[in-house]
Design a protein around this motif. Structure first.
Motif, PDB file in Angstrom:
ATOM      1  N   TYR A   1       0.856  -1.189   0.000  1.00 59.73           N
ATOM      2  CA  TYR A   1       0.000   0.000   0.000  1.00 59.73           C
ATOM      3  C   TYR A   1       0.889   1.235   0.000  1.00 59.73           C
ATOM      4  CZ  TYR A   1      -4.013  -2.917   1.166  1.00 59.73           C
ATOM      5  OH  TYR A   1      -5.003  -3.861   1.144  1.00 59.73           O
ATOM      6  N   ARG A   2       0.606   2.165  -0.876  1.00 56.35           N
ATOM      7  CA  ARG A   2       1.432   3.376  -0.984  1.00 56.35           C
ATOM      8  C   ARG A   2       1.206   4.358   0.164  1.00 56.35           C
ATOM      9  NH1 ARG A   2       3.638   4.951  -6.126  1.00 56.35           N
ATOM     10  NH2 ARG A   2       3.386   3.268  -7.619  1.00 56.35           N
TER      11      ARG A   2
ATOM     12  N   ARG B   1       3.202   3.217   5.992  1.00 56.50           N
ATOM     13  CA  ARG B   1       4.612   2.904   6.184  1.00 56.50           C
ATOM     14  C   ARG B   1       4.913   1.547   5.568  1.00 56.50           C
ATOM     15  NH1 ARG B   1       5.976   3.141  12.409  1.00 56.50           N
ATOM     16  NH2 ARG B   1       4.080   1.935  12.492  1.00 56.50           N
ATOM     17  N   TYR B   2       6.143   1.396   5.055  1.00 58.24           N
ATOM     18  CA  TYR B   2       6.487   0.136   4.407  1.00 58.24           C
ATOM     19  C   TYR B   2       7.792  -0.457   4.928  1.00 58.24           C
ATOM     20  CZ  TYR B   2       7.906  -3.295   0.954  1.00 58.24           C
ATOM     21  OH  TYR B   2       8.336  -4.455   0.352  1.00 58.24           O
ATOM     22  N   HIS B   3       8.862   0.298   4.893  1.00 57.91           N
ATOM     23  CA  HIS B   3      10.184  -0.249   5.172  1.00 57.91           C
ATOM     24  C   HIS B   3      10.343  -0.623   6.640  1.00 57.91           C
ATOM     25  CE1 HIS B   3      11.561   0.584   1.151  1.00 57.91           C
ATOM     26  NE2 HIS B   3      10.981   1.762   1.244  1.00 57.91           N
ATOM     27  N   LEU B   4      11.066  -1.708   6.881  1.00 51.44           N
ATOM     28  CA  LEU B   4      11.254  -2.190   8.243  1.00 51.44           C
ATOM     29  C   LEU B   4      11.899  -1.139   9.137  1.00 51.44           C
ATOM     30  CD1 LEU B   4      12.424  -5.873   7.719  1.00 51.44           C
ATOM     31  CD2 LEU B   4      10.178  -5.030   8.385  1.00 51.44           C
ATOM     32  N   HIS B   5      12.819  -0.335   8.582  1.00 51.31           N
ATOM     33  CA  HIS B   5      13.463   0.681   9.420  1.00 51.31           C
ATOM     34  C   HIS B   5      12.470   1.751   9.869  1.00 51.31           C
ATOM     35  CE1 HIS B   5      13.318   2.902   5.776  1.00 51.31           C
ATOM     36  NE2 HIS B   5      14.439   3.515   5.831  1.00 51.31           N
TER      37      HIS B   5
ATOM     38  N   LEU C   1      -0.159  -3.379   8.582  1.00 50.03           N
ATOM     39  CA  LEU C   1       0.335  -4.708   8.921  1.00 50.03           C
ATOM     40  C   LEU C   1       0.726  -5.472   7.655  1.00 50.03           C
ATOM     41  CD1 LEU C   1       0.957  -6.831  11.037  1.00 50.03           C
ATOM     42  CD2 LEU C   1      -1.442  -7.539  10.943  1.00 50.03           C
ATOM     43  N   PHE C   2      -0.078  -5.341   6.612  1.00 52.44           N
ATOM     44  CA  PHE C   2       0.268  -5.967   5.330  1.00 52.44           C
ATOM     45  C   PHE C   2       1.613  -5.452   4.839  1.00 52.44           C
ATOM     46  CE2 PHE C   2       0.559  -6.030   0.758  1.00 52.44           C
ATOM     47  CZ  PHE C   2       0.199  -7.326   0.443  1.00 52.44           C
ATOM     48  N   ASN C   3       1.802  -4.133   4.858  1.00 51.37           N
ATOM     49  CA  ASN C   3       3.072  -3.555   4.402  1.00 51.37           C
ATOM     50  C   ASN C   3       4.250  -4.030   5.236  1.00 51.37           C
ATOM     51  OD1 ASN C   3       1.798  -2.182   2.376  1.00 51.37           O
ATOM     52  ND2 ASN C   3       2.250  -0.150   3.161  1.00 51.37           N
TER      53      ASN C   3
ATOM     54  N   GLN D   1      -7.597  -6.333 -10.098  1.00 48.26           N
ATOM     55  CA  GLN D   1      -7.661  -7.698  -9.583  1.00 48.26           C
ATOM     56  C   GLN D   1      -6.596  -7.914  -8.508  1.00 48.26           C
ATOM     57  OE1 GLN D   1      -7.046 -10.661 -12.598  1.00 48.26           O
ATOM     58  NE2 GLN D   1      -6.988 -12.348 -11.147  1.00 48.26           N
ATOM     59  N   MET D   2      -5.358  -7.467  -8.756  1.00 49.81           N
ATOM     60  CA  MET D   2      -4.283  -7.642  -7.782  1.00 49.81           C
ATOM     61  C   MET D   2      -4.543  -6.815  -6.516  1.00 49.81           C
ATOM     62  SD  MET D   2      -2.368  -9.961  -8.974  1.00 49.81           S
ATOM     63  CE  MET D   2      -1.028  -9.908  -7.815  1.00 49.81           C
ATOM     64  N   ASN D   3      -5.078  -5.604  -6.671  1.00 50.31           N
ATOM     65  CA  ASN D   3      -5.406  -4.779  -5.505  1.00 50.31           C
ATOM     66  C   ASN D   3      -6.500  -5.434  -4.672  1.00 50.31           C
ATOM     67  OD1 ASN D   3      -3.493  -2.873  -6.142  1.00 50.31           O
ATOM     68  ND2 ASN D   3      -4.923  -1.519  -7.182  1.00 50.31           N
ATOM     69  N   SER D   4      -7.454  -6.053  -5.328  1.00 54.02           N
ATOM     70  CA  SER D   4      -8.524  -6.757  -4.620  1.00 54.02           C
ATOM     71  C   SER D   4      -7.942  -7.937  -3.838  1.00 54.02           C
ATOM     72  CB  SER D   4      -9.565  -7.232  -5.630  1.00 54.02           C
ATOM     73  OG  SER D   4     -10.539  -8.011  -4.993  1.00 54.02           O
ATOM     74  N   PHE D   5      -7.017  -8.655  -4.451  1.00 53.06           N
ATOM     75  CA  PHE D   5      -6.353  -9.776  -3.787  1.00 53.06           C
ATOM     76  C   PHE D   5      -5.556  -9.278  -2.584  1.00 53.06           C
ATOM     77  CE2 PHE D   5      -2.754 -12.859  -3.592  1.00 53.06           C
ATOM     78  CZ  PHE D   5      -3.503 -13.957  -3.176  1.00 53.06           C
ATOM     79  N   ARG D   6      -4.843  -8.172  -2.737  1.00 51.51           N
ATOM     80  CA  ARG D   6      -4.079  -7.580  -1.637  1.00 51.51           C
ATOM     81  C   ARG D   6      -5.003  -7.178  -0.498  1.00 51.51           C
ATOM     82  NH1 ARG D   6      -1.387  -2.125  -3.085  1.00 51.51           N
ATOM     83  NH2 ARG D   6      -3.583  -1.593  -3.039  1.00 51.51           N
TER      84      ARG D   6
END
Length: 134
Positions: free
Chosen positions: A8-9, A12-16, A31-33, A122-127
């Motif tokens: 998700y844009r 937050r994404y990066h572990l740091h 949580l997904f990110n 379709q991919m966004n729906s799956f995500r």
């Protein structure tokens, strides 16, 4: 899944981004990110140790395709054998470090992904489905 499952844009994404923070991932998208980033790091370390152990994988010689396709398979088999039989292998220990920086390679377009609006929807729906189940 034959496609690209992007994080998700808006979150937050990066572990740091989570290190040193008292704030754990909030909500299903964050949580997904977090998990997406964690899995990506594991995969990067796996490929890093594989390519470090077998430099032939970095610059594949110009063999006939029938033979060339067997090289990564043989390297992976040896890699898995070493992983199973030599648990204290130096390379595996080095690449298990969480903060290890894996050298980035030039992006190559190995496969053609369908990036049409229909497919991306379709991919966004799956995500979204995965995130809602976390």
């Amino acid at each position: 899944m034959p496609g690209f499952l992007a994080p998700y844009r808006s979150d937050r994404y990066h572990l740091h981004d989570y290190r040193g923070s008292t704030r754990a991932p909030r909500g299903p998208t964050e949580l997904f990110n977090y998990r997406h980033s964690s899995f990506r790091k594991v995969i990067e370390r796996c490929f890093g140790v594989l390519k470090a152990r077998f430099p032939i994988l970095k610059l594949m010689p110009n063999y006939r395709p029938r033979r060339q396709r067997l090289i990564p398979i043989a390297c992976c088999m040896l890699h898995n054998f070493i992983r199973k039989e030599a648990r204290r292998d130096r390379m595996f220990r080095e690449f298990e470090l969480e903060d290890m920086i894996i050298e980035e390679e030039a992006e190559t377009n190995i496969c053609n992904l369908d990036m049409s609006q229909e497919y991306m929807t379709q991919m966004n729906s799956f995500r979204n489905e995965i995130a809602s189940q976390l």
